[in-house]
Design a protein around this motif. Sequence first.
Motif, PDB file in Angstrom:
ATOM      1  N   ALA A 318      12.647  13.363   8.228  1.00  0.00           N
ATOM      2  CA  ALA A 318      13.918  13.348   8.781  1.00  0.00           C
ATOM      3  C   ALA A 318      14.761  14.198   9.514  1.00  0.00           C
ATOM      4  N   ASP A 323      18.568  14.186   5.186  1.00  0.00           N
ATOM      5  CA  ASP A 323      17.768  13.752   4.122  1.00  0.00           C
ATOM      6  C   ASP A 323      17.953  12.190   4.662  1.00  0.00           C
ATOM      7  N   GLN A 355       8.561   9.908   1.237  1.00  0.00           N
ATOM      8  CA  GLN A 355       7.342   9.982   2.772  1.00  0.00           C
ATOM      9  C   GLN A 355       6.122  10.430   2.215  1.00  0.00           C
TER      10      GLN A 355
END
Length: 370
Positions: A318, A323, A355
């Motif tokens: 990101a 984000d 993530q």
Amino acid sequence: MTRQKVAIVGGGIMGSTVAYYLTTHPNWQDFEVTMFDDGMGQATKAAAGIISPWMSKRRNQRWYRLARMGADLIHQLAVETKMDASMYQQNGTIITRDTAAKIDQLLQLARQREVDAPLMGTLTKLSADEINQLIPMVENQLPGLLVSGGAMIDGGRFAHHLRSIAEQHYFSSKKQKVTLTKIKNKIKINQETFNKVMICTGAWMKDTIAPLGFDLKVRPQKGQLIKIKLNQPVNKNYMPVLMPEGERDFIPINNHEIIIGATHENDMGFDLNPSDEAFNDLLASAKRLMPNITKDNIELIRVGTRAYTDDFAPYFGALPGLDNVLIGGGLGSSGLTTGPMIAKLLAESVITGSQKNWSEYTKPIDNYLN
């Protein structure tokens, strides 16, 4: 029901794989996916490659893990989406070396890695004559190692196949250039606003994200390959890919066509014109293993632009402070192997917000931003 609007910028191997995973997920109704691609210079369209990462001597363990899992994933995608042989063929790869001792070193490396890579299949040492029997169109003089799990892939066909599946759900594509603008907690692309944006524009990503205030450390590399049509078909339809020492790769498509390439040309910018220098280089490599070939046998030449980073490793993550904007690229010459795996991780992040374990595959995204 309010669907989450997701934009994919770039329709190559990564963007197409992201689209596939978002639109075939059990909760695919939650997403309305739009792909933007202007159709210019895409590396995937020009790429025909080899899926055989296990013999690489690169020391970057993150890269190897990504490539190994990417090879598994591509095979899985080929099976579950019923790809035909024009997109993906698991006919094996043959790597040649100029001495038997070097073949033994390759075999030793393969034995170390096969425990974690069952897709590698069987490993067989071959004489030069045995290689020529398996690939009758070449006159090879070196011994080699056959890795039965190796495969060839046509990047353009592979990506098109996945997009065609995505189109059965809430997916649309727009052939246009994009301009990104940040508006509060969302991103505006041209005249549309999106909740999530995934940017997969390869060597062009530096320009893509510049309007958001980022300077990406990525550079273009030109790649060219040629497709040769034989004067007479050989007596085999399915043949392994050949990776001859000191030569370009030889990728048989069928019993009368073979791809030679690709080149790795730095400092060429975004020039997509075929060059005489690359043409002669590829033809010379072809002639050293197929002496009867002439320029009249060349059916076409493909040109594409890869993206490279300073450490020759892919990146994804990101953007800092954004984000809802995920990027992935820097694939280099292994893009057809590593790209789909990165795409799957990015798609999972959109679906779940996680993530997890990204550090196992890439350095932090800050490493690739000025």
